[in-house]
Write a protein that holds these residues in place. Structure first.
Motif, PDB file in Angstrom:
ATOM      1  N   GLU A   1       0.833  -1.210   0.000  1.00 13.27           N
ATOM      2  CA  GLU A   1       0.000   0.000   0.000  1.00 13.27           C
ATOM      3  C   GLU A   1       0.862   1.252   0.000  1.00 13.27           C
ATOM      4  OE1 GLU A   1      -3.556  -0.022   2.744  1.00 13.27           O
ATOM      5  OE2 GLU A   1      -2.493  -1.790   3.490  1.00 13.27           O
TER       6      GLU A   1
ATOM      7  N   ASP B   1       1.091   4.081  -2.917  1.00 15.46           N
ATOM      8  CA  ASP B   1       0.782   5.485  -2.627  1.00 15.46           C
ATOM      9  C   ASP B   1       1.958   6.390  -2.964  1.00 15.46           C
ATOM     10  OD1 ASP B   1      -1.709   4.777  -1.781  1.00 15.46           O
ATOM     11  OD2 ASP B   1      -1.264   4.894   0.366  1.00 15.46           O
TER      12      ASP B   1
ATOM     13  N   LYS C   1       2.019   6.977  -6.694  1.00 19.67           N
ATOM     14  CA  LYS C   1       0.949   7.876  -7.125  1.00 19.67           C
ATOM     15  C   LYS C   1       1.261   9.326  -6.784  1.00 19.67           C
ATOM     16  CE  LYS C   1      -2.689   4.378  -6.590  1.00 19.67           C
ATOM     17  NZ  LYS C   1      -3.874   3.969  -5.768  1.00 19.67           N
TER      18      LYS C   1
ATOM     19  N   ARG D   1       6.559   8.735   2.334  1.00 20.45           N
ATOM     20  CA  ARG D   1       5.135   8.376   2.358  1.00 20.45           C
ATOM     21  C   ARG D   1       4.797   7.633   3.639  1.00 20.45           C
ATOM     22  NH1 ARG D   1       0.435   9.126   1.973  1.00 20.45           N
ATOM     23  NH2 ARG D   1       1.430  11.135   2.170  1.00 20.45           N
TER      24      ARG D   1
END
Length: 479
Positions: A319, A323, A326, A334
């Motif tokens: 995950e 992220d 993106k 992050r």
């Protein structure tokens, strides 16, 4: 660096690859001047595989020279950290607790990072032994290298401990420059594990000299860490709180590292995604082993309860990686900004021996009470874990309870709770207190006023705890 996915199996090429790799390792070690190793094949075959993770590329393709360089570069940094913390090694008289300090100070780059403290001790012993073996040879010459020089320097500390008798007065750790202190720091009633955390470079520099007799000015008091705080900030707060509130007669102990992982394997999994910060977090096992040692104390330092701050996060590496892509950020950034830590507090208290007898009975095992402070509805709605992560939180708590029951016989359990006097977060935070802030508030209340540690049923109910079914079953025994 090449990381092999855990679920990806690599077909074994024809031929004796284990023997081939052992030969490559032997050639690489033979390039190290001034060191004589024992059987490198046995060294390679050991379950630890202690040197193999130092090779960044595929081991079966690396040249002996590349293997040599990969090992010596990292090992020299490791020994330099040991030398820098010689005063801790001498104070500990060579105890294994020393390697918990080295564990957090060594920003290692290997395929198995971070290496567990017990493996760091084996690694140091391996190269100290190789150096001694070389120097003991009749045909040895004055062979030196950048690596052997630092090995020799740390060996001097080892020999100093082995050749001297422990003094009555516990030596203080080395003070920062221009700092004058007249008593031992940290105070001698702290455990070696506590001191290993306090002695970490940044924490030592920031808190040196502070204790219950000299608390510093009010301006020195750090704010409660929050759910995005760097783990060293959390350690600093817990160390400051323990130093200022603990005294030789304290009946409780505070674990000084935030606990984020059920297992060391998970800590390794998050090492790269956290930018190597996972090494500053502890595992549940480390906390429970600490608790067992503290509960075993007798005399004026005997402990009745142990407290630990839990700060796991309920996200998967995939995950965070997705992220980061993106948002065009690196993965550690992050993680720092997006993987909000979920604060809880684990409290273990000693009740009595088997059979419900009095504390002084000398037969049977001890029974313990567990209280899990878990901020949420209705007392801390803003601190509750979001619905999308509650399932993972519940699963993590079940694993936590399983680990606790494997170490301790639990008679009573409580969950939920609230502080006696909740203080809103500073306006500068611009948000309500999160679960990590609230958990630190709960811990601080107890440390500042041990009498408010809940023990009886009425005390737990007054603090809005609810009963929790976590008693030991017939199959659970203390490890």
């Amino acid at each position: 660096m090449v990381y092999t996915k855990a679920n990806q199996s690599t077909p074994r090429p024809p031929g004796n690859t284990r023997l081939d790799k052992a030969l490559r390792l032997r050639k690489a070690l033979s390039l190290m001047k001034g060191l004589t190793f024992e059987s490198t094949y046995l060294l390679f075959k050991s379950p630890d595989g202690i040197l193999v993770p130092f090779v960044k590329a595929a081991f079966d393709k690396a040249t002996p020279e590349a293997i040599h360089d990969a090992i010596t570069t990292q090992l020299r940094k490791l020994f330099l950290i040991c030398i820098r913390n010689k005063d801790v090694y001498v104070r500990f008289r060579g105890s294994e607790a020393f390697y918990y300090l080295v564990f957090s100070d060594w920003d290692s780059v290997t395929l198995a990072s971070p290496l567990e403290p017990v493996l760091l001790g084996k690694l140091i012993s391996l190269f100290v032994g190789a150096r001694r073996r070389y120097l003991a040879r009749e045909d040895s010459t004055e062979e030196f290298s950048a690596l052997t020089r630092v090995i020799d320097l740390f060996t001097e500390a080892i020999d100093e401990v082995d050749s001297t008798i422990e003094t009555r007065r516990i030596p203080s750790l080395k003070a920062p420059e221009d700092f004058v202190i007249t008593r031992s720091w940290p105070p001698e009633f702290f455990s070696q594990y506590d001191i290993a955390i306090m002695a970490q470079t940044k924490i030592r520099k920031n808190l040196f000299g502070i204790d219950y007799q000299c608390k510093g000015s009010g301006e020195d008091a750090p704010l409660y860490p929050h759910d995005q705080s760097h783990p060293l900030e959390v350690r600093r707060y817990l160390c400051w709180l323990s130093l200022t509130e603990m005294n030789p007669y304290s009946k409780g102990a505070l674990f000084l590292a935030p606990i984020a992982f059920i297992s060391h394997q998970k800590r390794q999994e998050w090492y790269a995604p956290t930018g190597h910060k996972s090494r500053f977090y502890a595992t549940v096992d480390e906390f429970l082993n600490y608790a067992k040692v503290e509960f075993a104390r007798t005399g004026r330092g005997a402990k009745q309860y142990i407290i630990g701050l839990l700060t796991p996060w309920f996200f998967e590496v995939a995950e965070v990686t997705s992220d980061a892509e993106k948002m065009n950020e690196d993965i550690p950034t992050r993680w720092q900004k997006g993987c909000f830590r979920a604060g809880m507090v684990l409290c273990l208290s000693k009740l009595g021996r088997q059979g419900g007898g009095q504390v002084g009975r000398q037969s049977g095992h001890w029974w313990y009470q567990l209280a899990l402070f878990k901020p949420g509805m209705p007392h801390y709605p803003a601190a509750a874990e979001p619905d999308r992560r509650k399932k993972r939180q519940n699963l993590w708590i079940r694993k936590l309870l399983d680990e606790i029951k494997a170490h301790f016989h639990i008679d009573k359990g409580w969950i939920g709770g609230r502080s006696m006097n909740h203080i809103e977060a500073p306006a500068s935070r611009k948000v309500s207190a999160d679960s990590v802030e609230v958990s630190n508030e709960f811990i601080t209340e107890i440390m500042e006023n041990p009498n408010c540690f809940p023990i009886t049923r009425p005390e737990h109910e007054e603090r809005k705890f609810e009963t929790m079914d976590c008693g030991s079953d017939d199959n659970s025994t203390s490890r």
